[in-house]
Scaffold this motif. Structure first.
Motif, short mmCIF file in Angstrom:
data_model
loop_
_atom_site.label_atom_id
_atom_site.label_comp_id
_atom_site.label_asym_id
_atom_site.label_seq_id
_atom_site.Cartn_x
_atom_site.Cartn_y
_atom_site.Cartn_z
N TRP A 1 -63.55 -67.14 -40.43
CA TRP A 1 -63.67 -68.39 -41.18
C TRP A 1 -62.29 -69.00 -41.38
O TRP A 1 -61.36 -68.32 -41.78
N ARG A 2 -62.20 -70.28 -41.09
CA ARG A 2 -60.93 -71.00 -41.23
C ARG A 2 -60.85 -71.60 -42.63
O ARG A 2 -61.79 -72.26 -43.09
N VAL A 3 -59.72 -71.37 -43.32
CA VAL A 3 -59.57 -71.86 -44.69
C VAL A 3 -58.24 -72.60 -44.83
O VAL A 3 -57.24 -72.24 -44.19
N PRO A 4 -58.20 -73.65 -45.66
CA PRO A 4 -56.92 -74.29 -46.00
C PRO A 4 -56.12 -73.36 -46.91
O PRO A 4 -56.67 -72.73 -47.81
N VAL A 5 -54.82 -73.27 -46.67
CA VAL A 5 -53.99 -72.35 -47.46
C VAL A 5 -52.67 -73.02 -47.82
O VAL A 5 -52.28 -74.04 -47.24
N LEU A 6 -51.99 -72.41 -48.77
CA LEU A 6 -50.59 -72.68 -49.03
C LEU A 6 -49.80 -71.43 -48.66
O LEU A 6 -50.10 -70.34 -49.14
N PHE A 7 -48.81 -71.59 -47.77
CA PHE A 7 -47.91 -70.49 -47.45
C PHE A 7 -46.76 -70.51 -48.45
O PHE A 7 -46.06 -71.52 -48.58
N VAL A 8 -46.57 -69.42 -49.18
CA VAL A 8 -45.58 -69.36 -50.24
C VAL A 8 -44.53 -68.32 -49.87
O VAL A 8 -44.85 -67.13 -49.66
N GLU B 1 -46.91 -75.81 -59.78
CA GLU B 1 -45.54 -75.31 -59.83
C GLU B 1 -45.10 -74.70 -58.50
O GLU B 1 -43.90 -74.47 -58.29
N VAL B 2 -46.06 -74.43 -57.61
CA VAL B 2 -45.75 -73.72 -56.37
C VAL B 2 -45.34 -74.72 -55.29
O VAL B 2 -46.06 -75.67 -55.00
N ASP B 3 -44.20 -74.46 -54.70
CA ASP B 3 -43.71 -75.30 -53.61
C ASP B 3 -44.08 -74.64 -52.30
O ASP B 3 -43.24 -74.05 -51.61
N GLY B 4 -45.37 -74.73 -51.94
CA GLY B 4 -45.85 -74.07 -50.74
C GLY B 4 -46.00 -75.03 -49.58
O GLY B 4 -45.95 -76.25 -49.72
N VAL B 5 -46.18 -74.46 -48.39
CA VAL B 5 -46.38 -75.23 -47.16
C VAL B 5 -47.85 -75.19 -46.81
O VAL B 5 -48.45 -74.11 -46.71
N GLU B 6 -48.46 -76.37 -46.63
CA GLU B 6 -49.88 -76.43 -46.31
C GLU B 6 -50.13 -75.95 -44.88
O GLU B 6 -49.32 -76.18 -43.98
N GLY B 7 -51.27 -75.29 -44.69
CA GLY B 7 -51.61 -74.80 -43.37
C GLY B 7 -53.04 -74.33 -43.31
O GLY B 7 -53.83 -74.53 -44.25
N GLN B 8 -53.41 -73.69 -42.22
CA GLN B 8 -54.75 -73.14 -42.02
C GLN B 8 -54.60 -71.71 -41.50
O GLN B 8 -53.69 -71.42 -40.72
N VAL B 9 -55.46 -70.81 -41.95
CA VAL B 9 -55.50 -69.47 -41.38
C VAL B 9 -56.95 -69.09 -41.13
O VAL B 9 -57.88 -69.70 -41.69
N THR B 10 -57.12 -68.09 -40.31
CA THR B 10 -58.45 -67.55 -40.06
C THR B 10 -58.58 -66.23 -40.78
O THR B 10 -57.72 -65.35 -40.66
N ARG C 1 -44.59 -63.82 -46.32
CA ARG C 1 -45.06 -64.87 -47.23
C ARG C 1 -46.46 -64.58 -47.75
O ARG C 1 -47.25 -63.89 -47.12
N LEU C 2 -46.69 -65.15 -48.90
CA LEU C 2 -48.01 -65.08 -49.56
C LEU C 2 -48.89 -66.19 -48.99
O LEU C 2 -48.46 -67.34 -48.85
N VAL C 3 -50.13 -65.84 -48.68
CA VAL C 3 -51.12 -66.80 -48.21
C VAL C 3 -52.08 -67.06 -49.36
O VAL C 3 -52.87 -66.19 -49.75
N LEU C 4 -52.00 -68.26 -49.93
CA LEU C 4 -52.76 -68.59 -51.14
C LEU C 4 -53.93 -69.49 -50.76
O LEU C 4 -53.74 -70.54 -50.13
N TRP C 5 -55.15 -69.07 -51.10
CA TRP C 5 -56.32 -69.90 -50.85
C TRP C 5 -57.31 -69.70 -51.98
O TRP C 5 -57.08 -68.89 -52.88
N ALA C 6 -58.39 -70.46 -52.00
CA ALA C 6 -59.31 -70.39 -53.14
C ALA C 6 -60.71 -70.80 -52.73
O ALA C 6 -60.92 -71.50 -51.74
N GLU C 7 -61.68 -70.33 -53.53
CA GLU C 7 -63.07 -70.76 -53.41
C GLU C 7 -63.40 -71.70 -54.56
O GLU C 7 -62.87 -71.56 -55.66
N ARG C 8 -64.31 -72.63 -54.30
CA ARG C 8 -64.83 -73.47 -55.37
C ARG C 8 -66.03 -72.75 -56.00
O ARG C 8 -67.06 -72.58 -55.36
N SER C 9 -65.87 -72.35 -57.26
CA SER C 9 -66.94 -71.62 -57.94
C SER C 9 -68.15 -72.52 -58.11
O SER C 9 -68.05 -73.67 -58.53
N GLY C 10 -69.32 -71.97 -57.80
CA GLY C 10 -70.56 -72.71 -58.05
C GLY C 10 -70.90 -73.72 -56.97
O GLY C 10 -71.86 -74.45 -57.11
N GLU C 11 -70.13 -73.77 -55.87
CA GLU C 11 -70.40 -74.75 -54.82
C GLU C 11 -70.65 -74.05 -53.48
O GLU C 11 -70.19 -74.48 -52.43
N VAL C 12 -71.37 -72.93 -53.53
CA VAL C 12 -71.61 -72.17 -52.32
C VAL C 12 -72.59 -72.93 -51.42
O VAL C 12 -73.68 -73.30 -51.84
#
Length: 993
Positions: A108-115, A69-78, A31-42
């Motif tokens: 670092w622990r981040v919120p992700v969508l497992f796709v 559009e993505v039907d992913g499963v919410e989770g956390q990864v390190t 599966r794809l692990v999808l996560w993101a940063e908020r630009s400008g909010e470091v």
């Protein structure tokens, strides 16, 4: 905040309110692990835990809003990410930096969508990832594209694999040859974040996980039905039947399969896969096809070993057997695997030490046609004769202009001239006579020797050639008929590879129409001087017009298509209908006044339009929308010519406005566009159907003859035939052409005339009435302040209503200037160029930047006074050194001086400063020492407003501009009230369309 607070059905609405995200993709397992940063909010983390929350990672709600559009499963990864003790490093796409004296890997622990795989494949291939994707997600987009390509080429095999939930039917990639090299190079290029889940993993391990999963999803997307026909097997059916059925559909799992049941099938499938997979093999089996000597008919397929990395290292089978050792095993193993793809090799394998396979001519032809490519795709080496696939075989047309006493009286002139023609089969330019062709057809051998040279010709090609020669082998036709014949020839098995013509037809096809182009002097009534290439363009337009042929003037932007067209209207008088986008109506009015003031111009647009007035005009300007609404009325007028400007508006042949324009009759039709083909070849057909109806045949025929071969298979013969068919009717000059560049000035300054929308016109009039009342009742400094305030408000209205209202309202479809800027900026970036756009209103630039970036789908940088020196330097460096086309939006005060931006070939002044010195300083950011290209400078002016009138005043006083205008705009405040009233007054007839 949980994702439940942001339901997916409202995600699109919510998405616009969140901060800009930079999305990343890692791969873990299936599966794809999808996560993101908020630009400008470091920010920095104060936690001292071993695994800390990522301080500026996007939340689950952010991810759901960004990817609805993505039907992913919410989770956390390190993730293992570099950074300092308090913060991970921000990705480069965030545009910010986190200082770190000593970089180290942190957890670092981040919120992700497992796709899951199928969803991930759809996301990565449907184009929805967007430009905010980080390097890791763009990397996976490229991997998904390769997965789809592997499936398209058949480089996959089915397998039975063990998974955590049991056994499953899966497709696996076969990586050999170029694909194996691609895998090694791509693994080495993986962005570190792509393998950062939990701990550092080898790139090759992560890549093969992703590729395997995406390949399986790609096959299932491409195979909607079962591989094997018949009823779908049930749970009690034989395992091979269940496995074959599970190879298609959304789920390949096989519940209830025991280990002992799976062992035999899995082992056989694994052996098949192992034989095909040559990822780590340094040596491969190679086949060389040797043609017969002399008149013999014995072909040989010779065997050898070849280095996979250095193809020049080639050891024939004879030497392999002589040397012995492991090389013998490699050769025999390779021949055994190849026999599965080319069963004829079984004959050679009956010998203990096979060196070659004897082939008949028919077998050699079959090998060339089918087996060679199959073996090559499977990773085997294949060497063919130098001539294989390179002989130019096809039909040849010879056309000669009739000569002799009385010839000209028996025929017409121009397109009606009669030609004697002949059709032959030709090989490499040499014609093959009808008798010789008939003998080749009789032999029915696909590989034949013609005049001592071998050539591939199948029976269908030979039959087509003989039919063409017998049915239309020789005769007479007009030039017009010959053009149609050439355009549509070669639809069957044989293309038209050569035309040998003289006279007018020869000149048209060779591009040497200069011999036919009578010089057309610049008309006396033309106000201006045509450059040499523009004079040639006028002669070309006159030449086509005289023959009754339409044309596409496709000169690069800025080379003067408007001036050449107006010169044609003066050189060859006749009522002309010009159709253009609404944003260009005012521009055509002003350019006609400037270059061709003797022309009677009527704008057919608006509520009070009257087509009867067209009979009194030389040039009628209308819009595409009006042409659609008044289709019948305009078709009833007798036009000498119809011209379409920005003709990409009719590139969709099925669109109603394209059909409406084509329905307006005229002897000569001209399309003006800088991009005759933007997305696909059907656009060129639509333009040609407008200019020369029927020349390229029906759309379906064009698609079969040209579009599909060229776009799907990169067919060079079809491309050459299309160039030959359309070349006489398309004039394309580029700024990069040295013969054109030498005719251009270093800096071209031009005015771009814009119109107001109804909303702008109403606001403009309200401001004039309000401010004139204030000016009338004021004196001295107060009066001067009111005048300058009125000018500021009126300029804001001309820019965009939101500038004046300051209400944060939407930008689209409310400003003539913005509409023209979108069109112009789109053309610039499509040409691969860069542009500077100056505005004096920083608040407008702040909202304009994201709007333009979304419209153009290209980077739009924004430099203003609120940026730090370091950030300014970063933006300038990106604009100067990044190869991607882009727009640099700049505040005039912040960027008018002190910057070197020579990467720009275009400068646009969105709102006028009305001080030539200030505008020239801004322009000189691009036009300065170090600039190696010509710079086009455009100044946007709204018709019928104070912008046009002040521009006229500056033009009249240009010789004294610095002394009269001075600095700033104070000189205007000294004008009398009556002069100010005239200056500010709205000319609604010119300003609004």
């Amino acid at each position: 905040m949980g994702a439940a607070a942001y339901p997916r059905e409202n995600a699109a609405e919510w998405k616009g309110s969140i901060a800009v995200l930079v999305a990343h993709g890692s791969w873990a397992g299936d599966r794809l692990v999808l996560w993101a940063e908020r630009s400008g909010e470091v920010t920095r983390s104060t936690s001292r835990a071993k695994v800390r929350p990522h301080p500026f990672a996007a939340s689950h709600a952010d991810l759901v809003g960004a990817f609805p559009e993505v039907d992913g499963v919410e989770g956390q990864v390190t993730l293992a990410l570099p950074g300092s003790a308090g913060s991970p490093l921000a990705s480069p796409e965030c545009g910010v930096a986190v200082s770190a004296r000593a970089l180290r890997l942190g957890r670092w622990r981040v919120p992700v969508l497992f796709v899951a795989g199928p969803e991930a494949f759809a996301l990565l291939t449907d184009g929805s990832v967007g430009e905010k994707a980080g390097a890791s997600l763009r990397y996976l987009v490229a991997v998904a594209a390769r997965a789809r390509d592997l499936v398209r080429r058949g480089r996959v095999l089915p397998q039975l694999v063990r998974e955590s939930a049991g056994f499953a039917a899966r497709w696996r990639p076969v990586l050999t040859g170029d694909d194996a090299r691609w895998f090694r190079e791509t693994a080495a290029a993986m962005p570190p974040v792509g393998r950062a889940v939990e701990e550092e993993r080898p790139s090759a391990h992560v890549l093969i996980e992703a590729l395997v999963c995406l390949v399986d999803a790609a096959v299932r997307a491409a195979l909607p039905g079962p591989v094997v026909g018949g009823r779908r097997p049930g749970a009690r059916s034989a395992l091979p039947d269940r496995w074959a059925a599970a190879l298609t559909g959304t789920d390949g799992s096989l519940p209830g399969v025991r280990e002992d049941q799976a062992q035999e099938l899995a082992a056989a499938l694994h052996g098949w896969f192992a034989d095909a997979q040559a990822l780590d093999q340094p040596v491969r089996t190679c086949f060389r096809l040797a043609e017969p000597d002399g008149d013999d008919d014995a072909w040989r397929l010779e065997f050898a070993l070849q280095s996979a990395d250095d193809l020049s290292v080639y050891v024939p089978a004879e030497e392999v057997w002589a040397d012995g050792g492991r090389a013998e095993e490699r050769l025999l193993a390779g021949l055994g695997r190849a026999a599965r793809l080319y069963p004829a090799l079984d004959r050679a394998l009956r010998h203990a030490r096979p060196c070659a396979l004897e082939l008949t001519t028919a077998e050699a032809a079959a090998f060339l046609r089918d087996s060679a490519a199959l073996l090559q795709a499977a990773g085997f080496g294949v060497r063919l004769p130098a001539w294989a696939g390179r002989r130019r075989v096809g039909l040849r047309m010879t056309a000669r202009q009739r000569k002799g006493p009385g010839a000209t009286t028996a025929q017409g002139f121009g397109l009606n001239e009669l030609l004697d023609f002949r059709i032959d089969l030709a090989m490499d330019g040499e014609p093959i006579g009808e008798d010789e062709l008939a003998e080749l057809v009789r032999l029915k051998v696909p590989l034949v020797r013609v005049r001592g040279q071998w050539v591939e010709l199948d029976g269908g090609q030979l039959d087509a050639a003989l039919r063409a020669v017998q049915e239309r082998g020789r005769g007479e036709m007009t030039v017009a008929e010959a053009l149609g014949e050439i355009a549509l020839a070669g639809e069957e098995d044989l293309p038209l590879v050569e035309v040998d013509a003289d006279g007018l037809l020869g000149d048209l096809l060779s591009g040497e129409t200069d011999r036919r182009l009578a010089p057309v002097p610049t008309p006396e009534t033309f106000r201006g001087t045509l450059r040499p290439y523009q004079e040639r363009g006028l002669a070309w337009l006159s030449f086509l017009s005289g023959l009754g042929l339409g044309g596409i003037l496709a000169d690069d932007m800025g080379l003067g298509k408007t001036a050449q067209t107006l010169a044609l209207l003066l050189a060859a008088p006749g009522r002309t209908l010009l159709v253009c986008p609404m944003s260009l109506v005012g521009n055509w009015q002003r350019e006609a006044e400037r270059f061709a003031p003797s022309l009677r111009v009527y704008v057919h647009h608006g509520t009070d339009r009257d087509v009867a007035l067209a009979h009194e005009a030389d040039l009628v300007v209308t819009t595409y929308g009006t042409a659609l609404r008044d289709r019948e009325a305009l078709a009833a007028v007798e036009w000498a010519r119809v011209v379409c400007d920005e003709a990409q508006a009719i590139k969709n042949s099925a669109a109603k406005q394209a059909q409406a324009v084509r329905a307006i009759p005229a002897p000569f039709r001209l399309a003006l566009t800088g991009t005759p083909v933007e997305n696909h070849l059907a656009e060129l057909w639509s333009l040609m159907e407008f200019t020369n109806p029927g020349l390229l045949g029906p759309a379906r025929r064009f698609r079969r003859r040209f579009q599909e071969p060229i776009e799907a298979r990169a067919d060079e013969e079809a491309a050459a035939a299309l160039r030959r068919a359309t070349g006489p009717f398309v004039l394309r000059r580029l700024k990069t052409d040295k013969s054109i560049i030498s005719d251009l000035p270093d800096k071209m300054e031009m005015k771009t005339w814009c119109t107001l929308t109804p909303e702008q016109a109403s606001l403009y009039q309200a401001v004039v009435e309000d401010m004139m009342a204030r000016i009338d009742g004021s004196e001295g400094i107060e009066r001067r302040g009111n005048v300058l305030a009125a000018m500021t408000r009126l300029k804001q209205v001309c820019g965009h209503p939101a500038l004046l209202l300051k209400d944060g309202s939407a930008l689209p479809d409310r400003s003539g200037k913005l509409a023209r800027l979108e069109e112009l900026a789109g053309e610039i970036v499509e040409e691969g160029d860069k542009a500077l756009v100056f505005t004096q209103y920083a608040e407008f630039g702040t909202v304009l930047q994201p709007h333009l970036e979304a419209r153009l789908d290209r980077p739009v940088l924004w430099l203003h006074g609120g940026l730090t020196k370091r950030r300014r330097a970063e933006l300038v460096d990106r604009f100067q050194h990044d190869d991607e086309p882009m727009v640099f939006l700049l505040s005039l005060k912040a960027a008018g001086t002190g910057l070197n931006l020579t990467a720009a070939g275009h400068v646009i002044h969105l709102d006028r400063w009305w001080n030539p010195a200030v505008e020239n300083q801004a322009t000189d950011r691009a036009f300065r020492i170090g600039q190696t290209r010509d710079v086009q400078v455009r100044k946007f002016i709204c018709l019928g407003t104070l912008e046009e009138r002040i521009d006229e005043m500056i033009e009249r006083k240009q010789a004294l501009a610095e002394r009269v205008v001075g600095t700033g705009e104070d000189w205007i405040s000294e004008l009398s009230t009556d002069r100010l009233r005239d200056l500010f007054a709205l000319d609604r007839e010119k300003a609004v369309t």
